[in-house]
Write an enzyme that holds these catalytic residues in place. Structure first.
Site, PDB file in Angstrom:
ATOM      1  N   ARG A  82       0.796  -1.229   0.000  1.00 15.09           N
ATOM      2  CA  ARG A  82       0.000   0.000   0.000  1.00 15.09           C
ATOM      3  C   ARG A  82       0.823   1.272   0.000  1.00 15.09           C
ATOM      4  NH1 ARG A  82      -4.602  -2.123  -1.931  1.00 15.09           N
ATOM      5  NH2 ARG A  82      -5.561  -3.640  -0.500  1.00 15.09           N
ATOM      6  N   ASN A  85      -1.761   0.418  -7.941  1.00 13.86           N
ATOM      7  CA  ASN A  85      -2.918   1.217  -7.490  1.00 13.86           C
ATOM      8  C   ASN A  85      -2.731   1.737  -6.075  1.00 13.86           C
ATOM      9  OD1 ASN A  85      -3.189  -1.384  -6.432  1.00 13.86           O
ATOM     10  ND2 ASN A  85      -5.415  -1.192  -6.247  1.00 13.86           N
ATOM     11  N   ASP A  99      -5.105  -2.401 -12.459  1.00 14.57           N
ATOM     12  CA  ASP A  99      -5.800  -3.248 -11.480  1.00 14.57           C
ATOM     13  C   ASP A  99      -6.241  -2.448 -10.259  1.00 14.57           C
ATOM     14  OD1 ASP A  99      -6.637  -5.935 -10.524  1.00 14.57           O
ATOM     15  OD2 ASP A  99      -5.283  -5.405  -8.900  1.00 14.57           O
ATOM     16  N   HIS A 113      -7.671  -6.444 -14.835  1.00 11.96           N
ATOM     17  CA  HIS A 113      -8.726  -6.756 -13.854  1.00 11.96           C
ATOM     18  C   HIS A 113     -10.034  -6.723 -14.641  1.00 11.96           C
ATOM     19  CE1 HIS A 113     -10.996  -6.037  -9.931  1.00 11.96           C
ATOM     20  NE2 HIS A 113     -11.878  -5.679 -10.849  1.00 11.96           N
ATOM     21  N   ASN A 118     -12.789  -8.659  -4.357  1.00 13.23           N
ATOM     22  CA  ASN A 118     -13.175  -8.415  -5.744  1.00 13.23           C
ATOM     23  C   ASN A 118     -12.086  -8.942  -6.676  1.00 13.23           C
ATOM     24  OD1 ASN A 118     -14.459  -7.543  -8.007  1.00 13.23           O
ATOM     25  ND2 ASN A 118     -13.957  -5.394  -7.748  1.00 13.23           N
ATOM     26  N   ASP A 141      -3.199 -11.961  -5.220  1.00 15.89           N
ATOM     27  CA  ASP A 141      -3.990 -10.721  -5.089  1.00 15.89           C
ATOM     28  C   ASP A 141      -3.979 -10.264  -3.620  1.00 15.89           C
ATOM     29  OD1 ASP A 141      -5.542  -8.518  -5.653  1.00 15.89           O
ATOM     30  OD2 ASP A 141      -7.412  -9.632  -5.900  1.00 15.89           O
TER      31      ASP A 141
END
Ligand SMILES: [Zn+2]
Lengths: 323, 431
Positions: free
Chosen positions: B67, B97, B155, B182, B281, B308
């Site tokens: 992150r 992301n 993604d 994605h 997701n 993921d």
């Protein structure tokens, strides 16, 4: 943790899914003596005197909140209303913090209305107070289904074996889900009718049949529970227009006249007259919409009373003792 | 410096060379110097006793979310790199992301440098496919690759625009990299928080249908057919996507794909009770979908396992289901959960699993690792495949502990992970 006076009813009332018919019957039976209290000059039985109840409304809902508030006051409880149209009671406060605060305040019971499915269970899992779901997202609205069933029973004398069709926006409706679970537990047959775009795919897995045409539903059903069509559904493209909705799915006297029996018509309110239901139906002899409102208070009194530990057979005595 | 390492007495399983049997390894200068039976310890070598253990090429995860920057309370590049080696991974590809997204060469360089400084797994940056991951304008992909990006992806979400996806599959060919997609048709998944089906209906939660994924897999496979570009489909979850991938394979297209350990075993039943740890997701699907993606992995229609890995702070998961973030913390449970999903029931052998977690990811992306052959990077994992353990999220090396399988008993324990011949993680038996 307090034990409710009815087998199968736990600390909370989150939904009717999984409740046995006998549990639901006990709640409805308990509501009977409370109905009569509402007819009296002094409409109080102080069985919840000294109890504190918070009505925690994250979504605006005048009628449900007022119905609960009447029920609480008639049972002698001290009530506090906390309303917020936003997502938190105090700005920026999370539901988990709200739960912690309620716990710290030693509240006896909480009625919660929230826009997210699962919010009532979320709260119930985190506080020792009794939690009553006053409607969570699209999940359940158990007291609404209970009052619908009480009204049906009043009018038709039974629930077992009845054919009930829920009409309209099933996909977004917590009222529909609670009615499906509750009616099935009570031995009724349940169907839904509406545009396919407003019926969840695979609803048949819940044991529900689907009528694509309102005429067929009316022919089949002993009772119709007509749901409100939210105006937003049109903007989101679920139906093209309210006018067309009324033409294709609206419950009118002309349609009801072709029914092989006297169809009972329920509506959880608030109504869009001229959209899902015509005024002459809503105000006509087949409508039980006003008795639903009256029964709402009685059913909620019963739920509050039972969750607080009251025994169903004592409800009658409680009523008498106070007069 | 020419430090030597001698790993001896273990069972070497290296599907890239068809090896499965007792063998020793000698490492020199971070590379495999020799492999074979009865190798003598070189002078001054660090000795690693692998008796009773499986020695395999380190796992390669093509899909993790660290992150940093922007979400350091969930995971940093350093904590993620260490969680990776604790899970037996020696290389991880980090999705762009973050906040801000990794869409310029400086940001790519930052991730790469932070990864090198961490001293865990090799962290390879994936560049954003579009500026700000907004799906409008392509990033300077050549510059990103020059700075160290190994692929591009938006993604977190899809590249929704078909014309832009076509250009991406064309333009990336100059740099020999894949577009990682994605696959999710946003309109079909609007507002959805779980799989569409009876469970979502009963819970009153908005569902996304299988075809929200499959229509984009079909579209992108056709764009790959048109352009010859390398499409890599992330986290396949739906059986209809598998049908599209099977078609793509039969046509011989440059389409590869991955599946997560959770989609290989868990179903949407786990969401009942509004369990936000099971909110992910693409969503957990039905038993029929689990069966289909599992079979596709066995058949080679799906190439690899990728985690993921999506860490979230526990407070973020402790809220209303609609508002909780999507994601499962996957690095440290990946091997055990895959063992339980695939090897324990007999769908794959241990060697096959190592192939899907190490050799094939290296092969489809053209990496030098994922093998124990001479001259390969000495990225190695030592496994105790029969040791069972209990998932205890508070023990995670990751900064976060969001997992729906807390308390599960899993077979297969990571005992040591080496990157370039250096031990980066070690755990005693039963620890
Ligand atoms: Zn993704």
């Amino acid at each position: 943790m307090r034990e409710a006076g009815v087998p199968g009813l736990g600390k909370d009332l989150i939904g009717l899914e999984g409740l046995a018919g006998e549990t639901i019957r006990a709640i409805l039976d308990t509501a009977e003596p409370f109905k009569e209290i509402s007819e009296r000059q002094i409409k109080k039985v102080p069985v919840l005197r000294g109890k504190t109840i918070v009505n925690l409304f994250f979504e605006p809902s005048t009628r449900t909140r007022i119905s609960f508030e009447f029920a609480e006051k008639r049972l002698g409880a001290d009530t506090v209303n906390i309303s917020s149209s936003g997502s938190s009671v105090v700005k920026g406060e999370t539901l988990v913090d709200t739960a912690r605060n309620l716990e710290a305040m030693r509240i006896d019971m909480v009625v919660i209305r929230h826009g997210s499915s699962g919010a009532a269970k979320f709260l119930a899992d985190r506080i020792p107070s009794n939690v009553i779901n006053g409607g969570d997202g699209r999940h359940e609205h158990p007291t609404q289904a209970l009052l619908d069933m009480l009204t049906l029973r009043d009018r038709l004398g039974r629930i077992d074996g009845l054919r009930v069709c829920i009409v309209g926006d099933i996909v977004h409706s917590r009222v529909a889900r609670s009615n499906i679970f509750g009616l099935q537990a009570m031995g009724a047959e349940v169907a839904v009718c509406g545009p396919r775009s407003l019926i969840p795919l695979g609803i048949e897995a819940l044991g529900v049949s689907v009528f694509p045409h309102i005429e067929d539903a009316i022919e089949w059903a002993d009772a119709l529970n007509v749901l409100r069509l939210q105006l937003e559904r049109m903007d989101a493209g679920f139906v093209p227009s309210l006018r067309e909705y009324n033409r294709v799915f609206g419950v009118s006297n002309a349609r009801l006249a072709r029914a092989p029996r006297e169809t009972v018509v329920l509506h959880p309110g608030p109504m869009n007259r001229g959209v899902e239901i015509d005024s002459d139906v809503a105000d006509g002899p087949q409508s039980v919409i006003l008795p639903q409102v009256t029964n709402g208070v009685a059913v909620r009194m019963a739920v509050l009373y039972l969750l607080a530990g009251g025994r169903p057979e004592l409800a009658e005595d409680a009523k008498r003792g106070s007069s | 410096m020419s430090e030597r390492v001698w790993i001896h007495g273990g069972r070497v399983v290296d599907p890239s060379q068809g090896l499965d049997g007792p063998a020793d390894l000698i490492i020199e200068d971070g590379r495999i110097a020799d492999i074979g039976g009865g190798l003598e310890a070189p002078a001054d070598a660090v000795s690693i006793d692998a008796s009773g253990l499986v020695v395999a090429p380190g796992f390669i995860d093509l899909h993790v979310h660290f992150r940093e920057p922007g979400g350091e309370h969930k995971e940093t590049i350093a904590s993620g790199a260490h969680a990776a080696v604790a899970g037996g991974f020696t290389t991880v590809w980090a999705m762009p992301n973050t906040d801000p997204p990794i869409d310029d060469p400086a940001a790519v360089g930052f991730v790469k440098a932070a990864g090198e400084a961490a001293g865990g797994a090799r962290v390879m940056p994936i560049g954003a496919a579009t500026i700000g991951q907004k799906g409008e304008q392509m990033t300077e992909i050549g510059e990103l690759v020059a700075a160290g990006a190994v692929a591009v992806s938006d993604d977190g979400g899809p590249v929704a625009n078909s014309g832009l996806m076509r250009r991406l599959l064309e333009y990336t060919q100059s740099f020999g990299i894949a577009v990682l997609q994605h696959s999710e048709d946003i309109q079909l998944a609007l507002g959805a928080v779980m799989n569409e089906g009876p469970v979502a209906t009963a819970l009153g939660l908005r569902g996304m249908p299988n075809c929200a994924e499959a229509v984009m897999v079909a579209r992108d496979a056709m764009l790959s057919e048109l352009t010859g570009g390398h499409l890599h489909v992330c986290h396949v979850s739906a059986r209809q996507s598998v049908e599209q991938l099977r078609l793509a394979r039969d046509k011989g297209l440059r389409v590869t794909s991955e599946v997560t350990p959770h989609h290989l075993i868990l179903t949407d039943e786990l969401v009942r009770g509004y369990n936000t740890e099971a909110k992910v997701n693409p969503p957990l699907r039905t038993a029929a979908d689990v069966e289909a993606v599992r079979q596709a992995l066995v058949d080679g229609v799906i190439d690899v396992i990728a985690t993921d890995h999506a860490p979230h702070h526990y407070e973020e998961k402790e809220r209303e289901f609609d508002d909780a973030p999507f994601g499962i913390n996957g690095l440290e449970t990946a091997f055990g959960l895959s063992m339980k999903a695939l090897v324990e029931p007999g769908h794959l052998t241990l060697s096959d699993l190592i192939d899907r977690m190490s050799c094939r990811p290296a092969r489809i992306m053209g990496l030098a690792s994922g093998s124990l052959r001479r001259e390969a990077p000495a990225d190695i994992v030592l496994l105790a495949p029969d040791e069972s353990w209990t998932v205890e999220p508070t023990q995670f090396v990751s900064k976060s502990r969001n997992t729906p399988i807390a308390g599960w008993n899993l077979p297969g324990r990571i005992r040591r992970t080496l990157v370039a011949g250096a031990t980066r993680f070690e755990r005693e038996a039963g620890e």
